[in-house]
Design an enzyme around this catalytic site. Structure first.
Site, PDB file in Angstrom:
ATOM      1  N   GLU A  12       0.825  -1.207   0.000  1.00 25.35           N
ATOM      2  CA  GLU A  12       0.000   0.000   0.000  1.00 25.35           C
ATOM      3  C   GLU A  12       0.865   1.265   0.000  1.00 25.35           C
ATOM      4  OE1 GLU A  12      -0.325  -2.632   1.958  1.00 25.35           O
ATOM      5  OE2 GLU A  12      -2.423  -3.189   2.192  1.00 25.35           O
ATOM      6  N   LYS A  28       3.900   1.770  -1.283  1.00 27.21           N
ATOM      7  CA  LYS A  28       4.450   2.012  -2.618  1.00 27.21           C
ATOM      8  C   LYS A  28       3.385   2.666  -3.497  1.00 27.21           C
ATOM      9  CE  LYS A  28       5.763  -0.647  -6.744  1.00 27.21           C
ATOM     10  NZ  LYS A  28       7.077  -0.125  -7.115  1.00 27.21           N
ATOM     11  N   LYS A  34      24.631   1.237  -1.286  1.00 22.52           N
ATOM     12  CA  LYS A  34      24.148   0.086  -0.514  1.00 22.52           C
ATOM     13  C   LYS A  34      24.376   0.252   0.975  1.00 22.52           C
ATOM     14  CE  LYS A  34      23.700  -3.311  -3.895  1.00 22.52           C
ATOM     15  NZ  LYS A  34      23.111  -4.619  -4.015  1.00 22.52           N
ATOM     16  N   SER A  37      21.898  -6.423 -22.439  1.00 26.23           N
ATOM     17  CA  SER A  37      20.488  -6.120 -22.615  1.00 26.23           C
ATOM     18  C   SER A  37      20.295  -4.928 -23.549  1.00 26.23           C
ATOM     19  CB  SER A  37      19.828  -5.845 -21.262  1.00 26.23           C
ATOM     20  OG  SER A  37      20.455  -4.769 -20.624  1.00 26.23           O
ATOM     21  N   GLU A  55      30.215  -6.039  -4.078  1.00 25.11           N
ATOM     22  CA  GLU A  55      29.287  -5.688  -2.996  1.00 25.11           C
ATOM     23  C   GLU A  55      29.139  -6.811  -1.983  1.00 25.11           C
ATOM     24  OE1 GLU A  55      25.970  -5.079  -5.624  1.00 25.11           O
ATOM     25  OE2 GLU A  55      24.912  -6.770  -4.741  1.00 25.11           O
ATOM     26  N   GLU A  71      32.372  -0.118 -15.802  1.00 28.14           N
ATOM     27  CA  GLU A  71      31.897   1.261 -15.890  1.00 28.14           C
ATOM     28  C   GLU A  71      33.086   2.214 -15.831  1.00 28.14           C
ATOM     29  OE1 GLU A  71      28.662   2.181 -13.187  1.00 28.14           O
ATOM     30  OE2 GLU A  71      29.767   3.958 -12.569  1.00 28.14           O
ATOM     31  N   HIS A  92      23.568   5.377 -17.455  1.00 24.37           N
ATOM     32  CA  HIS A  92      22.678   5.812 -16.378  1.00 24.37           C
ATOM     33  C   HIS A  92      22.005   7.124 -16.703  1.00 24.37           C
ATOM     34  CE1 HIS A  92      25.517   3.022 -14.335  1.00 24.37           C
ATOM     35  NE2 HIS A  92      24.356   2.523 -13.984  1.00 24.37           N
TER      36      HIS A  92
END
Ligand code: ZN
Length: 772
Positions: free
Chosen positions: A25, A27, A120, A448, A620, A680, A709
């Site tokens: 809810e 979100k 993160k 992708s 990470e 990157e 990005h």
């Protein structure tokens, strides 16, 4: 075991709970507000209702203290930035004009103003917004939100404990504001920040708080003496305040190490420590410092970031040991339950037998309550729960799902040679050159292509039964044709099929590997209103059939140029899932690696000469403590090499990672022994190329020349200039030309233009190379 005396019954609590609500809810309300469908008042009402429902549920489940202040419209670190008044200069006008819109502007940016950077939260998959501080930062206390939420809970008649990000962690997570020298150390602002915390603490006390929790997870990382000194100073100062609630300093995700004696000596009333696998060393360390005489210890014995049923017997034994080490011992999950989904009972598609192995936030809360009861009244008071947990653990340990003899035999038989290419790079490079016939500065992409609305619609249509599998596959084939046709026309050298069949690079493989489970409602906040449903790696891993060969070979059938096969690597397959806690991570990684190795072999046998194994999560997943890193890097690189080690010398192995700061793992990247790595680099002007060169990286690399990005299209000149910069570090026969990352979040128009410019730049710079 001894039990806690009745005068000090063990209390059950948690540090935080999923924010989104059973049907997400929150979100929906926030995104509705952004789009203008939901008013600010309606958004606030939804949020307040969700908080109330959560507190009632937690208290109803038997928690003796509920957390407040853990709720957030976007991120609790951003909320702390608001609380201490550290609004960046560029956002001040917007925040002053409308605090809620200003808040979202800091989180997401606006047309004209950049958001705070996102990164993160320790080694979890939750992202926080990085505070920006400088020598001129002026803090000012704003306890509005914290006081309001505490008051809401107290009004319901619930015992509540506000949870705040502690001042030391807040500063350690900050970075220098734009325009401030990179060498600026935010920790130098501690003396300015403490009075602000003092004010907030006084406000919370006035509002009725008896305890306040200050989270200091940054203290479980390796810290310098100066940093530990700052922590000591901070808590001596806050402890010395007269107008304050009792203070509980919480740490989680790892052991406290050198910070433990510092906090144990601090004049505060309580410490919360992680006693799960991650923090196991806290137990001996606590005994070594003589325990916490006179203090409250909150013991995080229920794993707050994984989804397995607790070994109640073992936890109760740990709690029993702790009893002698503090004035009183209370029970909690090891960290906020924000990191796990809400309720395992909502899962209808998981085999009921396996479902019993799982505990999400709601089940974990019940475990905490049970353990507190057991600690107070003895094991006899929780006989039924202990028996149930024992049965669930036995079912898990004895299951064919967790123990597949064929998988076990195979992982046991892996040899060093399996994890090694048959020839060294130089010999391979010659074979690949002969076999692939690529020009210098070959061009490629990361995998992708734009995931258009049509593709998402097709997937939704398939799920809803509006189209059948054949219809869906027809759409995928059409998409692959378009992606191939474009790449040929643009003149790229190594092509990709575009990954149109994958909504997510981990989920796609998890759905096709035995041993993984998918959830239907297992949403976990990644950042802001973005939620993910990590797959659950529950059992031994095997591959019933090829996963990617069909689409890759279909793409190859459309062109004479090499089409690159595209796989997600073993470390990333673990990092973005809930992983088993009943065997070492390295063992699980090895199982995944062997399954992927078979896929690599099948791709090669089907004529694929270039295969990319993505490992964006390699860095990470690095353990928080430096001493734990070599062991991790050893199994992680081995898993990659098992995946890729079986191919012929002429088959080219690529890998890809999405980040520019990789200094602390450059040796590990070298150890992967991939023929080509793409990274990157566009924003940092090829900094990684210089770092690879400085390390003496001996193989091929593609530092990105197109920042994916941003919707911005780099010009040919710009990309060419980046290539020339790259050539100063990496010789022409080892330099690749590619974007920073996959293109799935981009639109077609800018993708087309950017890739055409990229190819033109490669041609221009090839023309400048001395003829050999
Ligand atoms: Zn990437």
């Amino acid at each position: 075991m001894t039990t806690q005396s009745a005068s000090a019954e063990a209390r059950a609590t948690v540090y935080g709970y999923p924010r989104h609500g059973p049907r997400r809810e929150l979100k929906k309300a926030i995104e509705g507000y952004w789009k203008g469908h939901v008013t600010a008042d309606a958004l606030r009402a939804t949020a307040a209702q969700l908080r109330r429902a959560t507190w009632r549920q937690l208290a109803g489940a038997g928690l003796d203290e509920v957390p407040t202040g853990d709720f957030s419209y976007y991120d609790h670190v951003l909320d702390t930035t608001v609380m201490v008044g550290a609004i960046p200069e560029r956002h001040r006008a917007a925040v002053a004009a409308d605090p809620l819109d200003g808040y979202f502007a800091m989180a997401r940016g606006t047309q004209d103003v950049a958001p705070l950077e996102m990164t993160k939260w320790f080694d979890t998959n939750y992202h926080y917004l990085v505070p920006e501080l400088g020598p001129d930062t002026v803090f000012a206390a704003d306890s509005t939100q914290q006081v309001a939420e505490l008051t809401e809970a107290l009004t319901l008649g619930l015992p509540a404990r506000p949870v705040l990000v502690g001042p030391v962690t807040y500063l350690l997570l900050a970075k220098p504001a734009p325009g401030v020298a990179a060498g600026f150390d935010p920790l130098t602002l501690l003396d300015r920040l403490l009075p602000v915390y003092a004010e907030v603490l006084a406000d919370l006390r006035a509002a009725g708080a008896t305890w306040v929790q200050l989270d200091e997870p940054a203290l479980v990382q390796d810290r310098t003496r100066a940093e530990l000194g700052a922590a000591s100073r901070a808590y001596r100062a806050l402890g010395a305040l007269t107008d304050r609630p009792q203070l509980l300093i919480a740490s989680y995700f790892d052991r406290l190490g050198d910070a433990l004696p510092v906090l144990a000596e601090a004049p505060v009333e309580g410490l919360a420590l992680d006693f799960t696998q991650a923090g196991a060393a806290n137990l001996d360390a606590l005994a070594a410092v003589g325990g916490l005489p006179g203090k409250r210890l909150v013991a995080g014995v229920v794993d707050g970031r994984n989804i397995w049923v607790n070994d109640l017997e073992k936890s109760l034994a740990t709690l029993g040991t702790l009893l002698g080490l503090a004035e009183r011992v209370d029970v909690s999950a090891s960290c906020s339950l924000l990191h796990v989904p809400l309720d395992a009972a909502a899962e209808r598609d998981i085999d009921p037998q396996i479902l019993r192995w799982l505990a999400f936030a709601r089940q974990k809360t019940a475990e905490v309550v049970t353990l507190a009861r057991g600690l107070t009244h003895g094991a006899g008071a929780i006989v039924a729960e202990l028996a149930a947990a024992r049965a669930d653990l036995a079912s898990r340990a004895g299951s064919a799902v967790t123990h597949d003899p064929a998988v076990r035999a195979r992982t046991g038989a892996v040899t060093e040679a399996d994890a090694r290419r048959s020839q060294p790079y130089t010999a391979r490079a010659a074979a690949q050159r002969a076999h692939l016939g690529l020009p210098l500065l070959p061009t490629t992409t990361i995998g992708s292509f734009p995931q258009t609305g049509e593709l998402r619609t097709a997937r939704a249509d398939l799920r809803a039964g509006r189209i059948d599998t054949a219809g869906y596959e027809e759409r995928i084939r059409a998409e692959i044709q378009e992606v191939l046709a474009f790449q040929e026309k643009a003149g790229l050298d190594v092509l990709v099929h575009g990954e149109p069949e994958r909504s997510d690079m981990v989920q796609y493989f998890a759905e096709r590997l035995t041993g993984y489970l998918a959830t239907r409602h297992g949403w976990v906040q990644s950042y802001g209103t973005r939620y993910v449903r990590p797959p659950i790696l529950a059992g031994d891993v095997s591959r019933p059939e090829p996963m990617t060969v069909r689409w890759t070979t279909y793409a190859q059938s459309l062109t004479d140029r090499p089409v690159k096969g595209m796989l997600t690597g073993p470390v990333t397959m673990l990092a973005w899932s809930f992983v088993r806690d009943d065997q070492p991570l390295g063992d699980t990684a090895r199982q995944v690696a062997l399954a992927l190795r078979d896929e690599v072999a099948d791709l090669e046998a089907a004529g694929t000469s270039v295969i990319q194994v993505d490992e964006p999560a390699l860095r990470e997943t690095l353990p928080l403590r430096a001493t734990d890193r070599p062991a991790y890097l050893s199994w992680a690189t081995e898993a990659f090499r098992i995946t890729t080690g079986g191919v012929r010398p002429g088959t080219q192995i690529h890998t890809h990672m999405c980040y520019a700061e990789f200094g602390d793992i450059v040796q590990a990247i070298d150890d992967l022994d991939a023929d080509v790595i793409s990274l990157e680099a566009a924003r940092s002007h090829m900094q990684v190329a210089r770092e690879l060169a400085a390390h003496g990286y001996p193989r091929e690399a593609g530092p990105g020349v197109y920042d994916i990005h941003s919707p911005r299209v780099p010009s040919t000149q710009e990309a060419a200039e980046l290539l020339r910069t790259g050539l100063r570090a990496i010789p022409a026969d080892r330099l690749w030309v590619n974007p920073d990352c996959g293109l799935k979040t981009r639109g077609w128009p800018e993708t087309r233009a950017a890739l055409e410019n990229l190819v033109a730049a490669a041609r221009t710079v090839r023309g400048e190379l001395p003829a050999s």
